[in-house]
Design an enzyme around this catalytic site. Structure first.
Site, PDB file in Angstrom:
ATOM      1  N   ASP A  30       0.852  -1.191   0.000  1.00 14.41           N
ATOM      2  CA  ASP A  30       0.000   0.000   0.000  1.00 14.41           C
ATOM      3  C   ASP A  30       0.890   1.245   0.000  1.00 14.41           C
ATOM      4  O   ASP A  30       1.895   1.313   0.698  1.00 14.41           O
ATOM      5  CB  ASP A  30      -0.924  -0.004   1.227  1.00 14.41           C
ATOM      6  CG  ASP A  30      -2.072   0.965   1.086  1.00 14.41           C
ATOM      7  OD1 ASP A  30      -3.228   0.501   1.006  1.00 14.41           O
ATOM      8  OD2 ASP A  30      -1.826   2.196   1.038  1.00 14.41           O
ATOM      9  N   ILE A  31       0.511   2.225  -0.794  1.00 12.30           N
ATOM     10  CA  ILE A  31       1.315   3.449  -0.924  1.00 12.30           C
ATOM     11  C   ILE A  31       1.294   4.269   0.365  1.00 12.30           C
ATOM     12  O   ILE A  31       2.218   5.041   0.632  1.00 12.30           O
ATOM     13  CB  ILE A  31       0.819   4.278  -2.146  1.00 12.30           C
ATOM     14  CG1 ILE A  31       1.913   5.155  -2.691  1.00 12.30           C
ATOM     15  CG2 ILE A  31      -0.431   5.085  -1.811  1.00 12.30           C
ATOM     16  CD1 ILE A  31       1.620   5.708  -4.082  1.00 12.30           C
ATOM     17  N   HIS A  98     -10.064  -5.363  -3.495  1.00 14.26           N
ATOM     18  CA  HIS A  98      -8.758  -5.649  -2.884  1.00 14.26           C
ATOM     19  C   HIS A  98      -8.927  -6.013  -1.423  1.00 14.26           C
ATOM     20  O   HIS A  98      -9.834  -5.516  -0.753  1.00 14.26           O
ATOM     21  CB  HIS A  98      -7.816  -4.445  -3.029  1.00 14.26           C
ATOM     22  CG  HIS A  98      -8.383  -3.148  -2.547  1.00 14.26           C
ATOM     23  ND1 HIS A  98      -9.258  -2.402  -3.310  1.00 14.26           N
ATOM     24  CD2 HIS A  98      -8.214  -2.477  -1.391  1.00 14.26           C
ATOM     25  CE1 HIS A  98      -9.606  -1.315  -2.636  1.00 14.26           C
ATOM     26  NE2 HIS A  98      -8.993  -1.343  -1.451  1.00 14.26           N
ATOM     27  N   HIS A 100      -6.921  -5.725   2.066  1.00  8.72           N
ATOM     28  CA  HIS A 100      -5.793  -5.173   2.811  1.00  8.72           C
ATOM     29  C   HIS A 100      -5.311  -6.252   3.786  1.00  8.72           C
ATOM     30  O   HIS A 100      -6.124  -6.864   4.487  1.00  8.72           O
ATOM     31  CB  HIS A 100      -6.237  -3.984   3.675  1.00  8.72           C
ATOM     32  CG  HIS A 100      -6.700  -2.786   2.931  1.00  8.72           C
ATOM     33  ND1 HIS A 100      -5.938  -1.666   2.784  1.00  8.72           N
ATOM     34  CD2 HIS A 100      -7.892  -2.520   2.326  1.00  8.72           C
ATOM     35  CE1 HIS A 100      -6.625  -0.742   2.111  1.00  8.72           C
ATOM     36  NE2 HIS A 100      -7.815  -1.241   1.822  1.00  8.72           N
TER      37      HIS A 100
HETATM   38  P1  5GP Z   1      -9.688   1.403  -0.009  1.00 12.91           P
HETATM   39  O1  5GP Z   1     -10.082   2.558   0.871  1.00 12.91           O
HETATM   40  O2  5GP Z   1     -10.258   1.508  -1.394  1.00 12.91           O
HETATM   41  O3  5GP Z   1      -9.976   0.078   0.650  1.00 12.91           O
HETATM   42  O4  5GP Z   1      -8.126   1.444  -0.080  1.00 12.91           O
HETATM   43  C1  5GP Z   1      -7.400   1.817  -1.190  1.00 12.91           C
HETATM   44  C2  5GP Z   1      -5.958   1.728  -0.783  1.00 12.91           C
HETATM   45  O5  5GP Z   1      -5.170   1.853  -1.939  1.00 12.91           O
HETATM   46  C3  5GP Z   1      -5.510   2.834   0.195  1.00 12.91           C
HETATM   47  O6  5GP Z   1      -4.989   2.234   1.372  1.00 12.91           O
HETATM   48  C4  5GP Z   1      -4.454   3.598  -0.586  1.00 12.91           C
HETATM   49  O7  5GP Z   1      -3.363   4.005   0.206  1.00 12.91           O
HETATM   50  C5  5GP Z   1      -4.031   2.589  -1.658  1.00 12.91           C
HETATM   51  N1  5GP Z   1      -3.617   3.205  -2.901  1.00 12.91           N
HETATM   52  C6  5GP Z   1      -4.275   4.170  -3.600  1.00 12.91           C
HETATM   53  N2  5GP Z   1      -3.618   4.474  -4.725  1.00 12.91           N
HETATM   54  C7  5GP Z   1      -2.502   3.692  -4.748  1.00 12.91           C
HETATM   55  C8  5GP Z   1      -1.426   3.572  -5.677  1.00 12.91           C
HETATM   56  O8  5GP Z   1      -1.335   4.244  -6.701  1.00 12.91           O
HETATM   57  N3  5GP Z   1      -0.469   2.671  -5.348  1.00 12.91           N
HETATM   58  C9  5GP Z   1      -0.514   1.906  -4.223  1.00 12.91           C
HETATM   59  N4  5GP Z   1       0.487   1.040  -4.015  1.00 12.91           N
HETATM   60  N5  5GP Z   1      -1.527   1.996  -3.340  1.00 12.91           N
HETATM   61  C10 5GP Z   1      -2.512   2.889  -3.591  1.00 12.91           C
END
Ligand code: 5GP
Ligand code: ZN
Length: 111
Positions: A30-31, A98, A100
Site C-alpha cells: 500500500d502506498i 482488494h 488489505h
Molecule cells: P480502499 O479505501 O479503497 O480500501 O483502499 C485503497 C488503498 O489503496 C488505500 O490504502 C491507498 O493508500 C491505496 N492506494 C491508492 N492508490 C494507490 C497507488 O497508486 N499505489 C498503491 N500502491 N496503493 C494505492
C-alpha cells in the site's frame, strides 16, 4: 478498465512495489501503509468490489485470503489483520476489489 488505478498497476503502466504475482493475482505494498507491513491483494481481472461478487467468485475470494495468510507469514507476521472496504459507504476509495493485509505493530490498536 482504462481509468482504474489498480488495473494500471496490473498493466505496469504505473509503478508499485509488487511482492507477489501469478496469472490471477497481484499483490503490492500500500502506498500509504497503516502498519509496518501493509499490502493489497487484487485479482488481475477488474471487479469493482465485494458488492459485485456472488457464488461464482467463491474460489477467487478464498484464494485471495489464503494468499494473504501465506504472504503475511513470509513477511514475518505471526498475526495480521485483513480488511475489505466495500462501496463508498464502506470506505472504499479504489473501486477494484482488494484485500488489505496489515500487521507488525507491537501494540495492536483495537477497533
Ligand atoms: P480502499 O479505501 O479503497 O480500501 O483502499 C485503497 C488503498 O489503496 C488505500 O490504502 C491507498 O493508500 C491505496 N492506494 C491508492 N492508490 C494507490 C497507488 O497508486 N499505489 C498503491 N500502491 N496503493 C494505492
Ligand atoms: Zn481495475
Amino acid at each position: 478498465m482504462t481509468d482504474c488505478i489498480f488495473c494500471k498497476i496490473v498493466k505496469k503502466d504505473i509503478p508499485a512495489k509488487i511482492i507477489y504475482e501469478d496469472e490471477e493475482f497481484l499483490v503490492f505494498n500500500d502506498i500509504k501503509p497503516i502498519d509496518k507491513v501493509h499490502f493489497l491483494i487484487i485479482p488481475k481481472t477488474h471487479i469493482e468490489s465485494l458488492l459485485e461478487c456472488d457464488e461464482t467468485n467463491l474460489e477467487m475470494l478464498g484464494k485471495m485470503l489464503l494468499l494473504g495468510k501465506n504472504l503475511a507469514h513470509q513477511h514475518g507476521l505471526r498475526g495480521f489483520r485483513t480488511m475489505i472496504n466495500s462501496g463508498a459507504e464502506g470506505g472504499q476509495e479504489v473501486f477494484h476489489i482488494h484485500i488489505h493485509v496489515y500487521g507488525g505493530s507491537e501494540k495492536l490498536a483495537k477497533i
